[in-house]
Design an enzyme around this catalytic site. Structure first.
Site, PDB file in Angstrom:
ATOM      1  N   ASP A 248      -1.327   0.017  -3.249  1.00  0.00           N
ATOM      2  CA  ASP A 248       0.076  -0.431  -3.248  1.00  0.00           C
ATOM      3  C   ASP A 248       0.715  -0.213  -1.880  1.00  0.00           C
ATOM      4  O   ASP A 248       1.548  -0.990  -1.428  1.00  0.00           O
ATOM      5  CB  ASP A 248       0.875   0.319  -4.319  1.00  0.00           C
ATOM      6  CG  ASP A 248       0.475  -0.152  -5.719  1.00  0.00           C
ATOM      7  OD1 ASP A 248      -0.192  -1.218  -5.794  1.00  0.00           O
ATOM      8  OD2 ASP A 248       0.782   0.542  -6.684  1.00  0.00           O
ATOM      9  N   CYS A 249       0.303   0.886  -1.212  1.00  0.00           N
ATOM     10  CA  CYS A 249       0.901   1.168   0.101  1.00  0.00           C
ATOM     11  C   CYS A 249       0.123   0.527   1.250  1.00  0.00           C
ATOM     12  O   CYS A 249       0.639   0.383   2.351  1.00  0.00           O
ATOM     13  CB  CYS A 249       1.047   2.670   0.301  1.00  0.00           C
ATOM     14  SG  CYS A 249      -0.390   3.618  -0.214  1.00  0.00           S
ATOM     15  N   TYR A 250      -1.147   0.181   1.008  1.00  0.00           N
ATOM     16  CA  TYR A 250      -1.965  -0.504   2.020  1.00  0.00           C
ATOM     17  C   TYR A 250      -2.587  -1.755   1.393  1.00  0.00           C
ATOM     18  O   TYR A 250      -3.755  -1.744   0.998  1.00  0.00           O
ATOM     19  CB  TYR A 250      -3.087   0.425   2.512  1.00  0.00           C
ATOM     20  CG  TYR A 250      -2.622   1.604   3.341  1.00  0.00           C
ATOM     21  CD1 TYR A 250      -2.304   1.436   4.679  1.00  0.00           C
ATOM     22  CD2 TYR A 250      -2.535   2.880   2.790  1.00  0.00           C
ATOM     23  CE1 TYR A 250      -1.893   2.522   5.441  1.00  0.00           C
ATOM     24  CE2 TYR A 250      -2.129   3.969   3.538  1.00  0.00           C
ATOM     25  CZ  TYR A 250      -1.806   3.784   4.871  1.00  0.00           C
ATOM     26  OH  TYR A 250      -1.413   4.859   5.632  1.00  0.00           O
TER      27      TYR A 250
END
Lengths: 371, 133
Positions: free
Chosen positions: A110-112
């Site tokens: 989700d963050c990368y």
């Protein structure tokens, strides 16, 4: 003074005068140092990528460090095991100023979210590009010959059958740790010449083994101390960093290391006066494919550098693997940099250990491994 | 007079006893420096010794027999930009064409002594040596 100049000075003027008049002796070595590599921070992509697998000019780089940090080892090869182009050659290309193709894959989070990238990087595009070598500048090294009937291709070079040649790999009398055998001035925090640029000794090198047999003057007769070193790839030069290929073995990195030794007292002056006839090693039989090989002959570096040694009655030509020519260049360059003030000699912040032995890798149970 | 020659053979010419003929018919001394043969023919590097007339006649004979003949000029080249002067090559060179100077510790390449055997090519860690024949 360079190590060569210092030895001549001591021969004419004696140790006492040398200790009084000489401040610093510059030592150097240039040779294949397999335990070398570099880490990089590539900068973040948009959208960001947490790199899972990465290849730099086709050579796999280790990506198990957060998102965009990579480590590339000198002996790493591509999937086809092309030994003409390994991690060492990619590092040399970067130092030459070339761009390197970077391919990266990721599983996406989700963050990368980014899962794939294909781009070019160079020293100019990266945030950090740092040489980090875990074992360099061996204090003495084994010599090699081959008693078998066939040519052997080793990290000690091409060894011809029936003791057809012998190879050795140390700069001998000008090599850093052979001039400071008990690590009095070379330690954690020592500033050094590294690959044409600057770096530091950051720890004892791997396989650090100071307890081997020594001569009465303290010079190890076998491979002993090693150094872990690091330094910025920016500022290094292709003249002192070279991708190497050892046929049927793999790649390695030719690294130039230079270390200044402050002459603290007469003991150190005497240690730095050591010459090749007082430094010994053994020629091992690489025909034996085991951990402990038989010694064919104990020799001095004066014997080895004469170009011929006698083994079992046979006249055997010798070859160095390290370039004494380049090692001498390093001692000259380092001297020049110290004199013009561009290189500042540092005192180590921590000594290297004098008591330490090395372990071996054996098949053992979980319990045995914890004993 | 000594002359180094590179000979190229097609498969047919590979079966001719050319060395014998150079010696027996033209009175030349033949020293075979390198010889190889594969499915598309063969290659030889020889050094012939004899007077000019015999050498020229020998070369004529070879050409007529369908053998490609050219003078051996440069068999192996060293790239001085790449060579680190380590000296690995000096103990494996069978003709001592690579010498480590004990003063300067630089490796000197004596081209006249080189017979282009190629032993140094894959022994050179920075790959500074290139074979040209």
């Amino acid at each position: 003074m360079t190590a060569m100049e210092f030895k001549e000075f001591v021969a004419t003027n004696g140790v006492r005068k040398a200790a009084k008049e000489v401040d610093i002796v510059t030592t150097g070595t240039f040779g294949a140092m397999c335990s070398s590599g570099a880490y990089f921070n590539l900068g973040h992509a948009d959208p960001p990528i947490k790199i899972h697998r990465a290849w730099m000019d086709g050579i796999p780089a280790y990506a198990g460090l957060a998102a965009v940090d990579l480590y590339l080892g000198a002996t790493e090869l591509d999937e086809s095991n092309n030994i003409l182009h390994g991690g060492a050659h990619v590092i040399e290309d970067l130092v030459k100023g070339r761009a390197v193709r970077l391919k990266a894959t990721a599983y996406g989070t989700d963050c990368y979210p980014m899962k794939e990238m294909d781009t070019y990087v160079s020293l100019k595009t990266m945030n950090q590009a740092v040489m980090m070598n875990v074992r360099n500048a061996y204090q003495n090294y084994a010599a090699a010959a081959n008693s078998s009937g066939k040519t052997l291709y080793t990290y000690m070079g091409k060894l011809l059958p029936e003791l057809g040649n012998a190879t050795y790999s140390s700069a001998g009398e000008i090599s850093p740790l052979l001039n400071d055998p008990y690590y009095r001035t070379i330690g954690v925090g020592s500033r050094i010449f590294l690959g044409g640029g600057e770096g530091f000794v950051v720890w004892e090198g791997t396989q650090f083994n100071p307890g081997v047999a020594r001569t009465p003057r303290g010079v190890p007769k076998r491979p002993a101390g090693t150094l872990a070193v690091m330094g910025d790839l920016n500022g290094m030069s292709q003249d002192f960093l070279k991708g190497l290929t050892f046929t049927r073995y793999g790649t390695s990195l030719g690294v130039g290391v230079g270390i200044p030794i402050p002459i603290l007292d007469e003991d150190l002056a005497s240690a730095c006066a050591v010459t090749n006839d007082k430094i010994f090693t053994a020629i091992f039989d690489y025909a034996e494919q085991k951990r402990s090989r038989s010694v064919l002959k104990e020799v001095s570096y004066a014997d080895l550098s004469s170009g011929r040694v006698t083994i079992k009655g046979k006249d055997v030509p010798t070859s160095p693997l390290s370039s004494i020519y380049k090692a001498r260049q390093i001692t000259e360059l380092l001297k020049k940099r110290i004199l013009d003030g561009s290189f500042v000699v540092t005192e180590p912040v921590q000594r290297l250990p004098l008591k330490k032995s090395i372990n071996t890798l054996d098949v053992r149970s979980e319990k045995e491994a914890m004993k | 007079m000594k002359t180094k020659l590179v000979l190229n053979f097609n498969p047919e010419a590979s079966n001719l006893p050319i060395t014998h003929n150079l010696i027996a018919e033209y009175g030349l001394l033949v020293n075979i420096l390198r010889a190889e043969i594969d499915e598309i023919g063969g290659k030889m590097v020889i050094e012939v010794s004899g007077d000019d007339d015999s050498t020229n006649k020998g070369v004529e004979y070879l050409k007529k027999a369908g053998v490609g003949v050219r003078p051996f000029k440069e068999g192996v080249r060293r790239n001085d930009e790449i060579c680190t002067h380590c000296g690995v090559c000096v103990s494996i060179c069978p003709t001592s064409a690579l010498i480590l100077d004990h003063e300067t510790r630089k490796v000197t390449f004596v081209e006249e002594k080189c017979v282009a055997c190629g032993v140094c090519i894959d022994a050179c860690p920075p790959r500074a040596m290139e074979i040209l024949i």
